[in-house]
Design a protein around this motif. Structure first.
Motif, PDB file in Angstrom:
ATOM      1  N   ASP A  32       1.105  -1.406  -0.128  1.00  0.00           N
ATOM      2  CA  ASP A  32       0.006   0.068  -0.081  1.00  0.00           C
ATOM      3  C   ASP A  32       1.141   1.313   0.306  1.00  0.00           C
ATOM      4  OD1 ASP A  32      -2.726   0.883   0.894  1.00  0.00           O
ATOM      5  OD2 ASP A  32      -1.582   1.768   1.464  1.00  0.00           O
ATOM      6  N   GLY A  33       0.426   2.030  -1.049  1.00  0.00           N
ATOM      7  CA  GLY A  33       1.232   3.152  -0.919  1.00  0.00           C
ATOM      8  C   GLY A  33       1.638   4.663   0.335  1.00  0.00           C
ATOM      9  N   ARG A  34       3.096   5.100   0.635  1.00  0.00           N
ATOM     10  CA  ARG A  34       2.365   5.653   2.286  1.00  0.00           C
ATOM     11  C   ARG A  34       2.284   7.016   1.575  1.00  0.00           C
ATOM     12  NH1 ARG A  34       7.779   6.472   4.548  1.00  0.00           N
ATOM     13  NH2 ARG A  34       6.622   7.578   6.506  1.00  0.00           N
ATOM     14  N   PHE A  38      -0.290   8.772   0.570  1.00  0.00           N
ATOM     15  CA  PHE A  38      -0.525   8.492  -1.153  1.00  0.00           C
ATOM     16  C   PHE A  38      -1.476  10.276  -1.354  1.00  0.00           C
ATOM     17  CE2 PHE A  38       1.623   6.218  -4.273  1.00  0.00           C
ATOM     18  CZ  PHE A  38       2.076   5.841  -4.102  1.00  0.00           C
ATOM     19  N   ASP A  40      -3.822   3.057  -4.883  1.00  0.00           N
ATOM     20  CA  ASP A  40      -2.338   2.630  -4.145  1.00  0.00           C
ATOM     21  C   ASP A  40      -2.006   1.412  -3.605  1.00  0.00           C
ATOM     22  OD1 ASP A  40      -3.640   3.237  -1.261  1.00  0.00           O
ATOM     23  OD2 ASP A  40      -1.873   4.309  -0.428  1.00  0.00           O
TER      24      ASP A  40
HETATM   25 MG    MG Z   1      -2.288   4.090   1.212  1.00  0.00          MG
END
Ligand code: MG
Ligand code: ATP
Ligand code: ATP
Ligand code: MG
Length: 305
Positions: free
Chosen positions: A47-49, A51, A94
């Motif tokens: 998972d995008g940090r 985002f 994300d």
């Molecule tokens: Mg995220």
């Protein structure tokens, strides 16, 4: 130390052993085993940090930036290509879930190795391909994309499919909410707080009605990629759907470790030959899985002519 060249060498007569087993070697034993349970599905979800912030900074379109989704999918395709052990992946927003078959033996099923390899391979391709999808928005520190990741194991096909369904339902719920919210704000001229207030406690039917009655938008006509997210898998010839056996209890599993090395290599090669396809379809109903039995079985199908 008479026979040591260095202070860290334990004086021994065998000079070859001296170099390998010195008195610091014991620290290796502090490493904890992290092998995942055998014969279970492994899902690595990344998972995008931050985002939310990143998408603001690079001016992603609201609620869905098509370029950002295409970039996520392109990076995930590269991960699938580099790791033939993966049999399916599902992405939304994300995040991406990468699925290893129960008979996967990659890295002896070590949690840390699997997760870090997926996260770094994905991130490398995401960054590498960024300029292709955002030519007018160069990627610059400190606003660089990074991803977290975790591995979760699921003990049978039913639960693996429920996991996939959970992510797709989440995609649907979020997308319906976001589509309604941003239509009220961008087209209806409402403030963020007013739109949020009005949507509080509403059901799907209410949101569909707001979209249709006030804005003439039929939610069904929104793009499939937004409504269903993205599923990646290897393409073989589709099969006639036949009812699957009880999903909870499958036929006796074949441990890949019991397959010969050459058998494993052959399967890997066959998997590499298959094209990785990008699809935006329902993965909750049986049909998707019945037409593509190779995903759950782990046995490569027939390559399309
Ligand atoms: Mg995220
Ligand atoms: P965390 O670090 O905890 O994951 P986050 O800010 O990444 O925090 P998420 O819950 O993962 O929060 O949500 C991702 C956010 O990224 C979305 O809410 C949305 O604002 C933004 N986003 C991701 N993909 C897109 C896209 N394709 N188009 C527009 N916005 C997007
Ligand atoms: P794995 O994928 O299991 O990590 P690996 O081939 O990366 O396998 P490592 O145990 O990580 O193996 O060891 C890294 C190896 O890379 C070292 O044994 C060495 O041969 C090489 N290496 C790493 N850093 C350097 C460096 N700075 N200069 C020269 N060689 C290096
Ligand atoms: Mg997210």
């Amino acid at each position: 130390m008479a026979n040591s060249r260095y202070a860290w060498e334990i004086p021994k007569t065998n000079s070859v052993r001296l170099l390998k087993e010195h008195r610091f070697e014991y620290v290796k034993s502090f490493e904890q085993p992290d092998v995942l349970l055998p014969n279970t599905w492994i899902v690595v979800r990344i998972d995008g940090r931050g985002f939310h912030k990143l998408s603001d900074h690079y001016a992603f379109a609201k609620p869905n930036d098509r370029r950002a989704l295409d970039l996520m999918n392109a990076a995930a395709v590269e991960v699938m290509k580099e790791l033939p052990d993966l049999c399916i992946a599902y992405g939304v927003s994300d995040e991406f879930s990468f699925v290893f078959h129960p008979n996967c033996q990659l890295f002896e099923r070590r949690n840390g190795k699997l997760v870090t390899t997926i996260v770094s391979t994905f991130t490398a391709h995401y960054v590498y391909k960024w300029s292709e999808y955002f030519p007018d928005r160069p990627l610059l520190p400190p606003h660089l994309p990074s991803f977290d990741g975790r591995a979760v194991i699921y003990p049978n096909n039913r639960i693996l499919r429920d996991y996939m369904s959970w992510r797709q339902v989440d995609c649907h719920i979020n997308n319906l909410y976001n589509t309604t919210f941003w239509t009220m704000v961008l087209q209806g001229g409402m403030s963020n707080t007013d739109a949020e207030q009005e949507l509080k406690g509403t059901l799907s039917a209410d949101k569909n009605e707001i979209l249709f009655k006030r804005f003439g938008i039929n939610y069904n006509n929104e793009l499939e990629i937004y409504k269903k997210g993205t599923v990646l898998y290897r393409q073989y010839e589709l099969e006639e759907p036949k009812p699957t056996k009880s999903l909870a209890d499958e036929e006796a599993p074949v441990f890949e470790s019991k397959q010969s090395k050459s058998q494993q290599d052959k399967i890997r090669k066959l998997r590499r030959k298959a094209q990785v396809v990008i699809d935006h379809v329902d993965i909750i109903k049986d049909e998707f899985w019945e037409k593509r039995p190779w995903i759950l079985s782990g046995n490569p199908g027939k390559l399309p002519a």
